[in-house]
Design a protein around this motif. Structure first.
Motif, mmCIF file in Angstrom:
data_model
loop_
_atom_site.group_PDB
_atom_site.id
_atom_site.type_symbol
_atom_site.label_atom_id
_atom_site.label_comp_id
_atom_site.label_asym_id
_atom_site.label_seq_id
_atom_site.Cartn_x
_atom_site.Cartn_y
_atom_site.Cartn_z
ATOM 1 N N VAL A 78 4.288 7.622 2.204
ATOM 2 C CA VAL A 78 4.320 6.552 3.200
ATOM 3 C C VAL A 78 3.892 5.271 2.492
ATOM 4 O O VAL A 78 3.033 5.285 1.609
ATOM 5 N N ASP A 79 4.520 4.169 2.847
ATOM 6 C CA ASP A 79 4.118 2.897 2.244
ATOM 7 C C ASP A 79 4.358 1.763 3.219
ATOM 8 O O ASP A 79 4.937 1.946 4.289
ATOM 9 N N TYR B 296 6.007 6.861 -7.218
ATOM 10 C CA TYR B 296 6.620 6.329 -6.001
ATOM 11 C C TYR B 296 6.510 4.805 -5.949
ATOM 12 O O TYR B 296 7.334 4.143 -5.299
ATOM 13 N N ALA B 297 5.532 4.248 -6.628
ATOM 14 C CA ALA B 297 5.364 2.798 -6.674
ATOM 15 C C ALA B 297 6.076 2.161 -7.867
ATOM 16 O O ALA B 297 5.840 1.001 -8.188
ATOM 17 N N ALA C 218 0.859 -1.191 0.000
ATOM 18 C CA ALA C 218 0.000 0.000 0.000
ATOM 19 C C ALA C 218 0.888 1.231 0.000
ATOM 20 O O ALA C 218 2.038 1.187 0.469
ATOM 21 N N LEU C 219 0.361 2.329 -0.525
ATOM 22 C CA LEU C 219 1.160 3.557 -0.630
ATOM 23 C C LEU C 219 0.229 4.748 -0.683
ATOM 24 O O LEU C 219 -0.817 4.705 -1.341
ATOM 25 N N SER D 128 -0.341 -0.242 8.264
ATOM 26 C CA SER D 128 0.735 0.678 8.633
ATOM 27 C C SER D 128 0.620 1.996 7.885
ATOM 28 O O SER D 128 0.889 3.064 8.445
ATOM 29 N N VAL D 129 0.209 1.949 6.621
ATOM 30 C CA VAL D 129 0.029 3.177 5.855
ATOM 31 C C VAL D 129 -1.073 4.032 6.471
ATOM 32 O O VAL D 129 -0.923 5.253 6.633
ATOM 33 N N ALA D 130 -2.188 3.406 6.821
ATOM 34 C CA ALA D 130 -3.286 4.155 7.445
ATOM 35 C C ALA D 130 -2.829 4.814 8.741
ATOM 36 O O ALA D 130 -3.159 5.977 9.026
#
Length: 475
Positions: free
Chosen positions: A273-274, A323-324, A216-217, A279-281
């Motif tokens: 953030v990823d 970013y991904a 996730a990102l 963890s992203v949330a």
């Protein structure tokens, strides 16, 4: 085509006459002094490249990948009377290992090509925000910056043609007999970095690290007023130091923020953030709460990419995809920034670039901003700036000087501004980490130890006593 000189005639027998051009040099977007060239040679294989390098009288050779080193001289050599060794036809992705995380690529492989091969896999390439048609290898060898980190850190190994035509591989290289961990340093002295920003050999391939693709990102956007740049930078520094962000956070000024939908008159920040979805949330909640608590930031948001009705939706999606590991293959943002397609840049745009390193410190960043404004006021040339946070202590300032290439006075003013930036920034201790072709002499001016400069010369003379390869911008 005009009649070839004897050395070019010999090269034509190697690569074919259609791949040797005796044309005048092509334009460059920086409008730097035009260098005389003896010709352009375009090998299609490593063996042809080796033969070209080993041909008596072929040099001095200036190797390029795709020639899109925009703002720093594009394809230009620092000196006159070189032969351009155009490696763009070496465009194979030789091998990919998704489990171990590497790919072997040649100079003509673009970030668009490599990312397309990785689409839908667990691995991604560290892409830049430049055009999809730019070379992965060429940019890494000049220490260009991707959205995850500087690309030099992606180099695991290099395949190099030495000035006598010998082929060597330095760093880590895949072994067909047995799999080994990707470890670029090896045993004993590491030779890999010897060929970065170097004219010790011609690089014909590299083993490039492929990064794990995050589950996730999100990119958090926020704006701030120019007069709180120092405090905003220090807030970002705290988040970086405490490990809250991933990739390269960016600070865009009032000009460079426009293609990204920035608020007029304000600076724009992108924070990535990823990780896992959870963890992203959590990180989004923490950073947005921290940003609001500072009282410095406005327009704090992370939802543009997930809200199709948002006016900034398309651009936000492209930013997050970058970013991904997925470059903007249609060059949507690139063309919004430049006004032209990549193939037109060198002929239609006036752009010179200055790339100093700034300590990641609010006061130092504010000082660099003041120096830029002083040069702009003195020359009338407005500098557009983006700050890239390379690590916890260093920021790269990407300064672009745009000008009308048909306006002689405007071109002269931009080049005067560039000269002043070199003088003012280096006097403040802000040293450029890449040089343009007209400022190659600054490498010796900025080297702190004359003995190290002398050692570089000794290595060059030992490896290339006949001057087969152009000295380059860095020695």
């Amino acid at each position: 085509m005009t009649e070839l000189t004897p050395p070019l005639d010999a090269l034509a027998r190697i690569v074919g006459p259609e791949n040797v051009l005796s044309e005048p040099d092509r334009p460059n977007t920086g409008m730097f002094r035009t260098r005389r060239i003896r010709g352009v040679v375009r090998p299609a294989t490593v063996d042809e490249a080796r033969q070209v390098v080993a041909t008596p009288g072929a040099g001095p050779l200036h190797a390029i990948s795709t020639g899109r080193n925009w703002g720093l001289g594009s394809h230009h050599a620092p000196q006159d009377d070189a032969v351009l060794l155009d490696l763009g036809r070496l465009a194979a992705v030789r091998e990919i290992d998704l489990t171990a995380g590497w790919a072997v690529v040649e100079p003509g492989v673009t970030q668009g090509m490599l990312s397309e091969l990785l689409d839908g896999t667990e691995r991604m390439v560290n892409v830049t925000v430049s055009a999809a048609e730019t070379s992965v290898l060429g940019n890494a060898l000049d220490r260009g910056s991707g959205l995850r980190h500087q690309r030099v850190h992606d180099l695991a190994g290099l395949e190099v043609v030495l000035p006598d035509g010998e082929l060597v591989r330095v760093g880590w290289w895949p072994d067909r007999e047995k799999a080994t961990p990707v470890y670029p340093h090896g045993l004993g002295p590491s030779l890999l970095q010897l060929f970065v920003q170097s004219s010790f050999g011609v690089v014909t391939a590299a083993a490039i690290r492929l990064l794990p693709r995050p589950e996730a990102l999100r990119v958090i956007r926020m704006a701030f007023e120019p007069d709180v740049l120092d405090h905003a930078a220090d807030a970002l520094r705290r988040w970086v130091h405490q490990g809250l962000v991933r990739g390269v956070p960016k600070i865009f000024d009032q000009i460079t923020s426009r293609p990204y939908g920035g608020d007029p008159g304000k600076y724009l920040v992108h924070v990535c953030v990823d990780g896992t979805t959870e963890s992203v949330a959590a990180l989004v909640r923490v950073i947005t709460a921290e940003a609001r608590a500072t009282g410095l930031f406005s327009g704090i948001s992370h939802t543009e990419a997930t809200e199709p009705a948002h006016p900034n939706h398309e651009t936000a999606v492209l930013v997050e995809r970058g970013y991904a590991g997925d470059p903007d293959v249609r060059n949507t943002v690139f063309e919004a920034k430049t006004g032209h397609a990549p193939a037109e840049v060198d002929e239609k745009i006036g752009l010179a670039s200055f790339l100093p390193l700034i300590p990641f410190n609010g006061k130092k960043i504010a000082l660099a901003d003041r120096l830029l404004r002083e040069v702009s006021e003195q020359t009338g040339v407005r500098a557009a700036t983006t700050l890239h946070v390379l690590d916890q202590d260093v920021v790269e300032s990407v300064v672009g000087l745009r000008f009308d290439r048909d306006d002689e006075a405007g071109v002269a003013a931009a080049h005067r501004a560039l000269d002043l930036l070199y003088q003012r920034f280096t006097a403040a201790g802000f040293i450029p980490y890449r040089l343009d072709v007209d400022h190659a002499d600054w490498r010796e001016r900025l080297h702190t130890d004359p003995a190290a400069t002398a050692l570089t010369r000794r290595l060059k003379n030992f490896l290339d006593p006949d001057g087969t390869i152009v000295h380059g911008r860095y020695h």
